[in-house]
Design a protein around this motif. Structure first.
Motif, PDB file in Angstrom:
ATOM      1  N   SER A  49     -14.983  -9.421  -2.365  1.00  0.00           N
ATOM      2  CA  SER A  49     -15.906 -10.549  -2.473  1.00  0.00           C
ATOM      3  C   SER A  49     -15.631 -11.596  -1.408  1.00  0.00           C
ATOM      4  O   SER A  49     -14.510 -11.736  -0.932  1.00  0.00           O
ATOM      5  N   ALA A  50     -16.665 -12.340  -1.076  1.00  0.00           N
ATOM      6  CA  ALA A  50     -16.532 -13.483  -0.174  1.00  0.00           C
ATOM      7  C   ALA A  50     -16.263 -14.740  -0.999  1.00  0.00           C
ATOM      8  O   ALA A  50     -16.495 -14.771  -2.214  1.00  0.00           O
ATOM      9  N   ILE A  51     -15.773 -15.771  -0.342  1.00  0.00           N
ATOM     10  CA  ILE A  51     -15.435 -17.019  -1.022  1.00  0.00           C
ATOM     11  C   ILE A  51     -16.638 -17.584  -1.778  1.00  0.00           C
ATOM     12  O   ILE A  51     -16.517 -18.004  -2.925  1.00  0.00           O
ATOM     13  N   GLY A  52     -17.809 -17.569  -1.156  1.00  0.00           N
ATOM     14  CA  GLY A  52     -19.004 -18.086  -1.817  1.00  0.00           C
ATOM     15  C   GLY A  52     -19.362 -17.323  -3.078  1.00  0.00           C
ATOM     16  O   GLY A  52     -19.812 -17.907  -4.074  1.00  0.00           O
ATOM     17  N   GLU A  53     -19.148 -16.008  -3.059  1.00  0.00           N
ATOM     18  CA  GLU A  53     -19.430 -15.187  -4.245  1.00  0.00           C
ATOM     19  C   GLU A  53     -18.460 -15.524  -5.373  1.00  0.00           C
ATOM     20  O   GLU A  53     -18.856 -15.617  -6.537  1.00  0.00           O
ATOM     21  N   ILE A  54     -17.191 -15.722  -5.026  1.00  0.00           N
ATOM     22  CA  ILE A  54     -16.198 -16.101  -6.035  1.00  0.00           C
ATOM     23  C   ILE A  54     -16.555 -17.463  -6.620  1.00  0.00           C
ATOM     24  O   ILE A  54     -16.515 -17.659  -7.839  1.00  0.00           O
ATOM     25  N   ALA A  55     -16.931 -18.395  -5.756  1.00  0.00           N
ATOM     26  CA  ALA A  55     -17.314 -19.731  -6.226  1.00  0.00           C
ATOM     27  C   ALA A  55     -18.502 -19.640  -7.172  1.00  0.00           C
ATOM     28  O   ALA A  55     -18.533 -20.302  -8.222  1.00  0.00           O
ATOM     29  N   SER A  56     -19.465 -18.824  -6.836  1.00  0.00           N
ATOM     30  CA  SER A  56     -20.655 -18.668  -7.675  1.00  0.00           C
ATOM     31  C   SER A  56     -20.309 -18.090  -9.045  1.00  0.00           C
ATOM     32  O   SER A  56     -20.785 -18.577 -10.070  1.00  0.00           O
ATOM     33  N   ARG A  57     -19.462 -17.062  -9.066  1.00  0.00           N
ATOM     34  CA  ARG A  57     -19.101 -16.418 -10.338  1.00  0.00           C
ATOM     35  C   ARG A  57     -18.231 -17.310 -11.209  1.00  0.00           C
ATOM     36  O   ARG A  57     -18.356 -17.309 -12.431  1.00  0.00           O
ATOM     37  N   THR A  58     -17.305 -18.043 -10.590  1.00  0.00           N
ATOM     38  CA  THR A  58     -16.333 -18.830 -11.362  1.00  0.00           C
ATOM     39  C   THR A  58     -16.820 -20.231 -11.683  1.00  0.00           C
ATOM     40  O   THR A  58     -16.281 -20.884 -12.572  1.00  0.00           O
ATOM     41  N   GLY A  59     -17.801 -20.725 -10.928  1.00  0.00           N
ATOM     42  CA  GLY A  59     -18.252 -22.101 -11.121  1.00  0.00           C
ATOM     43  C   GLY A  59     -17.353 -23.124 -10.447  1.00  0.00           C
ATOM     44  O   GLY A  59     -17.545 -24.328 -10.610  1.00  0.00           O
ATOM     45  N   LEU A  60     -16.377 -22.647  -9.673  1.00  0.00           N
ATOM     46  CA  LEU A  60     -15.481 -23.552  -8.957  1.00  0.00           C
ATOM     47  C   LEU A  60     -16.132 -23.997  -7.653  1.00  0.00           C
ATOM     48  O   LEU A  60     -16.904 -23.236  -7.049  1.00  0.00           O
ATOM     49  N   PRO A  61     -15.809 -25.202  -7.182  1.00  0.00           N
ATOM     50  CA  PRO A  61     -16.316 -25.620  -5.875  1.00  0.00           C
ATOM     51  C   PRO A  61     -15.776 -24.690  -4.784  1.00  0.00           C
ATOM     52  O   PRO A  61     -14.650 -24.196  -4.867  1.00  0.00           O
ATOM     53  N   GLN A  62     -16.590 -24.451  -3.765  1.00  0.00           N
ATOM     54  CA  GLN A  62     -16.185 -23.553  -2.684  1.00  0.00           C
ATOM     55  C   GLN A  62     -14.895 -24.027  -2.019  1.00  0.00           C
ATOM     56  O   GLN A  62     -14.052 -23.213  -1.638  1.00  0.00           O
ATOM     57  N   SER A  63     -14.709 -25.333  -1.910  1.00  0.00           N
ATOM     58  CA  SER A  63     -13.487 -25.857  -1.299  1.00  0.00           C
ATOM     59  C   SER A  63     -12.255 -25.500  -2.132  1.00  0.00           C
ATOM     60  O   SER A  63     -11.196 -25.190  -1.590  1.00  0.00           O
ATOM     61  N   ALA A  64     -12.400 -25.522  -3.461  1.00  0.00           N
ATOM     62  CA  ALA A  64     -11.275 -25.161  -4.335  1.00  0.00           C
ATOM     63  C   ALA A  64     -10.962 -23.673  -4.210  1.00  0.00           C
ATOM     64  O   ALA A  64      -9.787 -23.278  -4.198  1.00  0.00           O
ATOM     65  N   VAL A  65     -12.001 -22.851  -4.102  1.00  0.00           N
ATOM     66  CA  VAL A  65     -11.784 -21.413  -3.929  1.00  0.00           C
ATOM     67  C   VAL A  65     -11.101 -21.153  -2.584  1.00  0.00           C
ATOM     68  O   VAL A  65     -10.149 -20.380  -2.514  1.00  0.00           O
ATOM     69  N   SER A  66     -11.547 -21.824  -1.542  1.00  0.00           N
ATOM     70  CA  SER A  66     -10.930 -21.652  -0.217  1.00  0.00           C
ATOM     71  C   SER A  66      -9.454 -22.031  -0.250  1.00  0.00           C
ATOM     72  O   SER A  66      -8.610 -21.321   0.312  1.00  0.00           O
ATOM     73  N   ALA A  67      -9.128 -23.142  -0.908  1.00  0.00           N
ATOM     74  CA  ALA A  67      -7.726 -23.580  -1.000  1.00  0.00           C
ATOM     75  C   ALA A  67      -6.909 -22.577  -1.807  1.00  0.00           C
ATOM     76  O   ALA A  67      -5.768 -22.254  -1.447  1.00  0.00           O
ATOM     77  N   ALA A  68      -7.482 -22.064  -2.900  1.00  0.00           N
ATOM     78  CA  ALA A  68      -6.763 -21.082  -3.712  1.00  0.00           C
ATOM     79  C   ALA A  68      -6.554 -19.787  -2.946  1.00  0.00           C
ATOM     80  O   ALA A  68      -5.478 -19.183  -3.011  1.00  0.00           O
ATOM     81  N   VAL A  69      -7.557 -19.363  -2.195  1.00  0.00           N
ATOM     82  CA  VAL A  69      -7.436 -18.145  -1.383  1.00  0.00           C
ATOM     83  C   VAL A  69      -6.323 -18.323  -0.349  1.00  0.00           C
ATOM     84  O   VAL A  69      -5.495 -17.431  -0.153  1.00  0.00           O
TER      85      VAL A  69
END
Length: 150
Positions: A49-69
């Motif tokens: 998955s791409a970061i945007g897809e993870i953000a969409s599924r989890t409801g997390l902000p894309q910036s938070a997903v990027s930092a977690a990744v």
């Protein structure tokens, strides 16, 4: 049990889990443990998955997903690679081998944290609660959530 009781139990279990995770040697982190665990759970359920897809599924902000990744990549829990169809996007996969940090986290016992939460020094009581949690874990897997969303 009703939905509110289940929600509160889940929140309590998350807090206990966060407390049980080893944090020594990590220094200050820009992302919280809960966000990282949500992302790693999603990556395991949806590799590639791409970061945007993870953000969409989890409801997390894309910036938070990027930092977690970034944090998970640094810990060796995931790998990223450019999307061959769009080189600007990164595709995220679980790491093929378990890093030392991930192994440390997975091997850390919850016994001391449970004893503290249960206000007991009785190892039998801690073992009993641990066995109940292990039984729940076998039945309520992260993959079970995909059935809930379908």
């Amino acid at each position: 049990m009703n939905g509110v009781e289940l929600f509160l139990l889940g929140r309590t279990l998350m807090k206990i889990g966060e407390e049980a995770l080893p944090t020594e040697g990590l220094g200050d982190q820009p992302t919280n443990v809960r966000t990282v665990l949500i992302v790693v759970s999603d990556v395991r359920a949806h590799p590639g998955s791409a970061i945007g897809e993870i953000a969409s599924r989890t409801g997390l902000p894309q910036s938070a997903v990027s930092a977690a990744v970034a944090r998970l990549r640094e810990a060796g829990a995931i790998i990223t690679e450019p999307d061959p169809r769009d080189r600007r996007r990164l595709l995220i996969q679980p790491a093929p081998a378990i890093s030392g940090r991930v192994e440390q986290i997975r091997s850390t016992s919850i016994d001391a944290t449970l004893a503290k939460v249960l206000d007991t020094d009785d190892p039998q009581r801690v073992a009993e609660v641990t066995a109940l949690l292990e039984k729940l874990t076998r039945h309520l897997t992260p993959q079970a959530l995909t059935r809930l969303r379908d």
